[in-house]
Scaffold this active site. Structure first.
Site, mmCIF file in Angstrom:
data_model
loop_
_atom_site.group_PDB
_atom_site.id
_atom_site.type_symbol
_atom_site.label_atom_id
_atom_site.label_comp_id
_atom_site.label_asym_id
_atom_site.label_seq_id
_atom_site.Cartn_x
_atom_site.Cartn_y
_atom_site.Cartn_z
ATOM 1 N N HIS A 188 48.288 64.416 69.960
ATOM 2 C CA HIS A 188 47.302 65.501 69.948
ATOM 3 C C HIS A 188 46.372 65.477 71.154
ATOM 4 O O HIS A 188 45.746 66.492 71.477
ATOM 5 C CB HIS A 188 46.493 65.486 68.646
ATOM 6 C CG HIS A 188 45.516 64.364 68.528
ATOM 7 N ND1 HIS A 188 45.891 63.077 68.240
ATOM 8 C CD2 HIS A 188 44.162 64.348 68.656
ATOM 9 C CE1 HIS A 188 44.819 62.307 68.187
ATOM 10 N NE2 HIS A 188 43.752 63.046 68.434
ATOM 11 N N GLU A 203 35.037 53.504 70.858
ATOM 12 C CA GLU A 203 34.456 53.965 69.601
ATOM 13 C C GLU A 203 33.352 53.010 69.183
ATOM 14 O O GLU A 203 33.469 51.794 69.361
ATOM 15 C CB GLU A 203 35.508 54.004 68.486
ATOM 16 C CG GLU A 203 36.325 55.266 68.411
ATOM 17 C CD GLU A 203 37.138 55.339 67.140
ATOM 18 O OE1 GLU A 203 37.724 56.399 66.901
ATOM 19 O OE2 GLU A 203 37.177 54.342 66.384
ATOM 20 N N ASP A 237 47.769 51.580 68.943
ATOM 21 C CA ASP A 237 47.042 52.704 68.378
ATOM 22 C C ASP A 237 46.682 53.760 69.413
ATOM 23 O O ASP A 237 46.801 54.959 69.145
ATOM 24 C CB ASP A 237 45.768 52.196 67.688
ATOM 25 C CG ASP A 237 45.111 53.256 66.827
ATOM 26 O OD1 ASP A 237 45.830 54.036 66.178
ATOM 27 O OD2 ASP A 237 43.866 53.311 66.804
ATOM 28 N N HIS A 287 48.220 57.763 73.773
ATOM 29 C CA HIS A 287 47.224 58.648 74.363
ATOM 30 C C HIS A 287 46.908 58.303 75.817
ATOM 31 O O HIS A 287 46.921 59.175 76.698
ATOM 32 C CB HIS A 287 45.917 58.596 73.566
ATOM 33 C CG HIS A 287 46.066 58.882 72.108
ATOM 34 N ND1 HIS A 287 46.981 59.783 71.608
ATOM 35 C CD2 HIS A 287 45.407 58.380 71.028
ATOM 36 C CE1 HIS A 287 46.872 59.831 70.284
ATOM 37 N NE2 HIS A 287 45.935 58.982 69.916
ATOM 38 N N LYS A 330 37.149 49.251 69.799
ATOM 39 C CA LYS A 330 36.374 49.704 68.646
ATOM 40 C C LYS A 330 35.117 48.856 68.496
ATOM 41 O O LYS A 330 35.039 47.742 69.004
ATOM 42 C CB LYS A 330 37.218 49.621 67.369
ATOM 43 C CG LYS A 330 38.370 50.626 67.333
ATOM 44 C CD LYS A 330 39.145 50.531 66.037
ATOM 45 C CE LYS A 330 40.240 51.590 65.958
ATOM 46 N NZ LYS A 330 39.707 52.945 65.771
ATOM 47 N N ARG A 354 37.892 58.260 84.991
ATOM 48 C CA ARG A 354 36.974 58.154 86.122
ATOM 49 C C ARG A 354 37.787 57.860 87.384
ATOM 50 O O ARG A 354 38.513 56.873 87.455
ATOM 51 C CB ARG A 354 35.951 57.049 85.881
ATOM 52 C CG ARG A 354 35.191 57.214 84.572
ATOM 53 C CD ARG A 354 34.283 56.038 84.291
ATOM 54 N NE ARG A 354 33.711 56.152 82.952
ATOM 55 C CZ ARG A 354 32.931 55.223 82.405
ATOM 56 N NH1 ARG A 354 32.643 54.117 83.081
ATOM 57 N NH2 ARG A 354 32.450 55.393 81.187
#
Length: 356
Positions: A61, A93, A113, A118, A198, A208
């Protein structure tokens, strides 16, 4: 859940397939696509026995997030004209696993994960060639084929994680810092860092890009993906330009403190990433989905670093920047300080948030 992917696929194949006369069948699969290269290949083999590849839509996503969709158009319009001297892709996170349970995460960890999927996808969009007639998918595969991990990665686990997930002996990393090298003429010698964790001090995902600057002025282009999509030009710690999106079809670049404005046009957006991708499934549009060879190459990159030993995982306090070895790792990678410690909210300038 992942452990029933293959059984579910077989049941769909046996009982739910449409004939061409009656309609079509499209299968949507989301991560995790296995736990390593071998398990991914096992999953892919089972799925391919049930469905032809054109029927499969592998969702990531992040590829439909607002800023990610703009990366290629921005590159085509020369958002940055100078050579890039370093790339820093960060995903953080503030949340721990305490309130969400840790069954899934404790089995997979931070690399599986977010890094394998991603963040490597973000790297392909930044590093792939633009002046080419081949598909975006093939250009992304070219990048992944030339990508290697440089040296040992740094892993961490926040203090109290074992209690949060009910497994005090867990060796699952909640933090990873990895250096990569893309061995192409354009990117050879350019340090690329991926950081994910996390229970850290902030929640943010951004890319960046440190630009070459002959006059020794620090120049960083920041592509903020979340929480508020934005493009920020960062000059020598004193001046900043931010691209602010609105709900209209226009956006504006505002320079602070310089009195400079420029308008640009971008597509209107109201849907979230999953809504966009599911609409694409219904329309049979596959451009923003991940292909088998992309996944296979990404697993080849990360599989060698997937299972750190317990003694190799550094503990870190919740709400900090990460493990104690973080700064030493970044210094050894020769990443400029501005690209690593840049904090838009505390830069002494105005930060323009999206109005979404």
């Amino acid at each position: 859940p992942p452990n029933v992917f293959i059984d579910t696929a077989m049941s769909i194949h046996l009982h739910c397939m449409q004939t061409p006369v009656r309609g079509w069948t499209r299968i949507v699969v989301e991560k995790p696509f296995g736990r390593d290269l071998a398990t991914y290949q096992e999953l892919q083999h089972a799925l391919s026995n049930c469905f032809d590849d054109p029927k499969m839509y592998r969702i990531d996503h992040y590829l439909a997030k607002t800023m990610v969709e703009q990366i290629i158009p921005l590159r085509q319009n020369n958002l940055w004209k100078k050579r890039i001297s370093s790339v820093y892709i960060v995903w953080k996170e503030t949340h721990s696993l305490k309130s969400r349970g840790g069954g899934y995460f404790d089995h997979y960890g931070i690399v599986r994960d977010v890094v394998q999927n991603h963040l490597l996808q973000l790297l392909t969009l930044i590093a792939m060639e633009l002046n080419d007639d081949v598909s975006i998918h093939k250009r992304k595969v070219r990048v992944l084929e030339q990508t290697r991990v440089v040296g040992p990665a740094l892993f961490g686990q926040y203090q109290g994680y074992g209690n949060d997930v009910g497994n005090t002996k867990s060796a699952t990393p909640t933090y990873a810092l990895v250096q990569l090298q893309v061995n192409t003429p354009q990117w050879n010698g350019v340090p690329i860092i991926i950081e994910a964790g996390k229970a850290l001090h902030e929640s943010v995902c951004e890319i960046r890009l440190q630009l070459d600057s002959p006059d020794c002025v620090e120049v960083v282009v920041v592509l903020r993906i979340q929480p508020h999509p934005a493009i920020i030009y960062y000059y020598d710690r004193t001046r900043i330009k931010a691209l602010e999106w609105s709900k209209s079809n226009t956006s504006k670049i505002v320079s602070v403190p310089l009195a400079y404005q420029k308008k640009a046009t971008f597509p209107n957006f109201t849907e979230d990433a999953y809504s966009k991708l599911l609409c694409h499934v219904l329309k049979g549009i596959k451009e923003q989905f991940v292909h088998n060879d992309e996944l296979e190459m990404s697993w080849k990159i990360v599989t060698p670093i997937l299972e750190p030993r317990k003694c190799e995982i550094q503990q870190y306090e919740q709400g900090t920047c990460g493990p104690p070895g973080r700064m030493e790792f970044l210094e050894r990678a020769e990443i400029p300080n501005a690209a690593c410690s840049f904090d838009i909210n505390n830069a002494g300038t105005v930060y323009l948030q999206s109005s979404l």
